[in-house]
Design an enzyme around this catalytic site. Sequence first.
Site, PDB file in Angstrom:
ATOM      1  N   ARG A 216       0.889  -1.162   0.000  1.00  0.00           N
ATOM      2  CA  ARG A 216       0.000   0.000   0.000  1.00  0.00           C
ATOM      3  C   ARG A 216       0.927   1.211   0.000  1.00  0.00           C
ATOM      4  NH1 ARG A 216      -0.963   4.842   3.204  1.00  0.00           N
ATOM      5  NH2 ARG A 216      -3.182   5.340   3.109  1.00  0.00           N
ATOM      6  N   ASP A 218       1.609   5.100   0.247  1.00  0.00           N
ATOM      7  CA  ASP A 218       1.034   6.299   0.838  1.00  0.00           C
ATOM      8  C   ASP A 218       1.187   7.501  -0.098  1.00  0.00           C
ATOM      9  OD1 ASP A 218      -0.033   7.687   3.251  1.00  0.00           O
ATOM     10  OD2 ASP A 218       1.904   8.715   3.182  1.00  0.00           O
ATOM     11  N   GLU A 242      -2.557   5.109  -2.572  1.00  0.00           N
ATOM     12  CA  GLU A 242      -3.519   5.918  -1.811  1.00  0.00           C
ATOM     13  C   GLU A 242      -3.519   7.358  -2.299  1.00  0.00           C
ATOM     14  OE1 GLU A 242      -4.320   8.763   1.695  1.00  0.00           O
ATOM     15  OE2 GLU A 242      -2.359   8.270   0.873  1.00  0.00           O
ATOM     16  N   ASP A 312      -7.445   7.219   8.553  1.00  0.00           N
ATOM     17  CA  ASP A 312      -7.410   8.650   8.271  1.00  0.00           C
ATOM     18  C   ASP A 312      -8.766   9.328   8.361  1.00  0.00           C
ATOM     19  OD1 ASP A 312      -4.646   8.887   7.761  1.00  0.00           O
ATOM     20  OD2 ASP A 312      -4.889   8.174   5.708  1.00  0.00           O
TER      21      ASP A 312
END
Length: 491
Positions: A216, A218, A242, A312
């Site tokens: 994943r 960022d 992301e 988040d």
Amino acid sequence: MTTSLLLQLSSLSAALLVPSTLAATPAQWRSRSIYQVLTDRFARADNSTVHPCDVTLNEYCGGTWKGIEYKLDYISNMGFDAIWISPITKNTADGYHGYYQTDLYSLNSNFGTAQDLKDLSQALHDRNMYLMVDVVTNHFGSETADDIDYASFVPFNDSSYFHSYCEIDYDNQTSAEICWLYDNLPDLRTEDQDVVDAYSTWIGELVANYSIDGLRIDSVKDVDKASMPPFCEAAGVYCLGELSNNDPSYAYPYQDVLNGGGIINYPIYFSFNETFIYSGHATTADLAYNIYLDRNNSVDSTLHGTFTENHDNPRVAWHNPDITVAANAIGWTLLTDGIPIIYYGQEQHLAGADDPGCREAMWLEENGSYNTTAPLHNTTAYLNQVRTWAVQNSANYTTTKNVALNYSDSQIAMQKDVIRTILTFAGEGQVASTFTTVGAGFGAGVTVVDVISCATYTATSAGEVTVGIGGGAMVVMLTAGFLAGSTICGY
């Protein structure tokens, strides 16, 4: 690449023993169901249920890789076959979340040792589960915004590897890529070849060292787009990028730079939540349209990460405490397009607010403490079972794109291959009613089972059914013939 950086990487790489590993491809990830854990907040190795954790202090609370390993039964028994953990690199003293890295080549000792991480990876693979690791390519972290000690960063130990400070204007793409997220997060020059080469070298070794199956990534929207293809190629595994943006025309093209991977699907997240969670913000017609955009604007919508909670954003229950709405959100996550991602504690109906409120310590009894009898825990496990049966018994389930069928004021029907789902945001107080599908495509006269209530219906000559809905419950329909041998609803 500068001579100093070349020497650093050569020295650091020589110290690493890189075993062989088999990469997990995007196609293999399609069938997986991901449980996301914030490493510091999910499980302590001492099994404490009382160790304090005040989320407002933004400090380490003691969760570790060994703690996660000890709780793999809890995760796998809900039907998850992959986990996503926080960034693993060395961080600042307050970088409990992992996003304030200071050294790519050292692990975060608060989470454990290199052997602990290898043990977790091995324990996952022994269970045929995948390991996804969060990585940061956009920035490094400093404990203060003043007098940043660039020399302490590894391997980027000079200010020349970073952009000069500027505040981000997110309406300007160049600004998003060169300016700083915060004044203590120096922004890397990801447009420079030496930075790209250094990151590519590092990620290839990291994936091999710890047998990582997926990444994943960022803040993808904040790095130079051209840096991503070589990074993902060097990793050799599925990349999930992301970018928090609700515009499909902006977000979905990023799939092109992730080497056939996907994005964390914020456009569909915002659309679903505005329809189901933030009552009255959007309609089911809006959601149906966004399902259409997802199918047709994405390179491949089946490779995105689908979620309704993460680290988040405020949790579903913070916006709307109705537990049946939360159950429908889990149903959406697990049964629509993409690779489903359930955030730790979602199955315990945690209700944390915006960051840092949504980063609760899972082990505390008031947060559920891994309660395996909680209603949403059971919902999650059951729907994972249904999805897994479809994945294993329909050759087309993972690659067939979700379609919105028809909708009413508070319900929407959708179809993904062999599963037809009706979701509702009416809540627990919903009066019993009926809903008739349009375009469901069942065979004439076949027996259709709602696996939530185990009620059966007979499809009309047009292949439609009229089902009962009440009390805010979703409806998940498969044919009795397809369910044969599944043990679901006794078939």
